[in-house]
Design a protein around this motif. Structure first.
Motif, short mmCIF file in Angstrom:
data_model
loop_
_atom_site.label_atom_id
_atom_site.label_comp_id
_atom_site.label_asym_id
_atom_site.label_seq_id
_atom_site.Cartn_x
_atom_site.Cartn_y
_atom_site.Cartn_z
N ALA A 1 42.77 70.12 52.18
CA ALA A 1 42.06 70.30 50.91
C ALA A 1 40.99 69.22 50.80
O ALA A 1 41.29 68.03 50.94
CB ALA A 1 43.02 70.22 49.74
N ALA B 1 41.11 80.41 54.57
CA ALA B 1 40.89 80.03 53.19
C ALA B 1 41.39 81.16 52.28
O ALA B 1 41.47 82.32 52.71
CB ALA B 1 39.42 79.76 52.95
N GLY C 1 51.20 76.22 60.15
CA GLY C 1 50.05 76.00 59.27
C GLY C 1 50.17 74.69 58.51
O GLY C 1 51.27 74.28 58.13
N THR C 2 49.04 74.04 58.31
CA THR C 2 49.00 72.81 57.54
C THR C 2 47.79 72.88 56.60
O THR C 2 46.71 73.30 57.00
CB THR C 2 48.94 71.58 58.46
N GLN C 3 48.00 72.45 55.37
CA GLN C 3 46.96 72.57 54.37
C GLN C 3 45.97 71.42 54.47
O GLN C 3 46.35 70.24 54.57
CB GLN C 3 47.56 72.56 52.96
N THR D 1 38.13 73.56 53.10
CA THR D 1 39.47 73.71 52.52
C THR D 1 40.11 75.01 52.99
O THR D 1 39.52 76.09 52.85
CB THR D 1 39.39 73.69 50.99
N ALA D 2 41.29 74.89 53.57
CA ALA D 2 41.98 76.06 54.12
C ALA D 2 43.33 75.62 54.68
O ALA D 2 43.61 74.42 54.78
CB ALA D 2 41.15 76.70 55.24
N VAL D 3 44.12 76.60 55.05
CA VAL D 3 45.31 76.32 55.86
C VAL D 3 44.88 76.40 57.32
O VAL D 3 44.27 77.39 57.74
CB VAL D 3 46.44 77.32 55.58
N TYR D 4 45.17 75.36 58.06
CA TYR D 4 44.79 75.28 59.46
C TYR D 4 46.00 75.58 60.33
O TYR D 4 47.08 75.01 60.12
CB TYR D 4 44.23 73.89 59.77
N TYR D 5 45.80 76.46 61.30
CA TYR D 5 46.87 76.91 62.18
C TYR D 5 46.57 76.53 63.63
O TYR D 5 45.48 76.80 64.15
CB TYR D 5 47.03 78.42 62.12
N ARG E 1 41.66 78.67 60.94
CA ARG E 1 41.88 78.35 59.53
C ARG E 1 41.74 79.60 58.69
O ARG E 1 41.06 80.56 59.07
CB ARG E 1 40.91 77.27 59.05
N GLY F 1 46.71 66.81 58.16
CA GLY F 1 46.33 67.57 56.98
C GLY F 1 46.54 66.76 55.73
O GLY F 1 46.99 65.61 55.76
#
Length: 122
Positions: free
Chosen positions: A119, A40, A115-117, A90-94, A38, A9
């Protein structure tokens, strides 16, 4: 106790690439499915891609041809290689996993990473 630990990320420019990795640890019998979701801002969490044990990969339509998911069953890891990234990615990915806790289990349990951001911006 099962844990999913993510890495990767960060910030990348449009058309750039990133790799996300996730490792499952703890005591369990077998992993049924591993994948990535993810979320957003202001949107619901959505499936990005997943890969069942012995099954075929599944991708969300907007990432087909750009993202590749892979698993290492021996290491209980899943990787998401993302290419040609767009601002809408762009989102937090889980990281997500469905796991059979014991050999005689009739139900599986779902687990999430922290979660990992990601961008994507110029």
């Amino acid at each position: 106790q099962v844990q999913l630990v993510e890495s990767g990320g960060g910030l990348v420019q449009p058309e750039g690439s990133l790799k996300l990795s996730c490792a499952a640890s703890g005591t369990f019998f077998r992993i049924k499915t591993m994948g990535w979701y993810r979320q957003a801002p202001g949107k619901q969490r959505e499936l990005v891609a997943d890969i069942p044990t012995g099954g075929t990969t599944n991708y969300e339509d907007t990432v087909k041809g750009r993202f590749t998911i892979s698993r290492d069953n021996a290491k209980n890891t899943v990787t998401l290689q993302m290419s040609n990234l767009k601002p809408e990615d762009t989102a937090v990915y889980y990281c997500h996993a469905e796991i059979w806790p014991r050999r005689d289990s009739t139900v599986f349990f779902a687990y999430w990473g922290q979660g990992t951001q990601v961008a994507v911006s110029s």
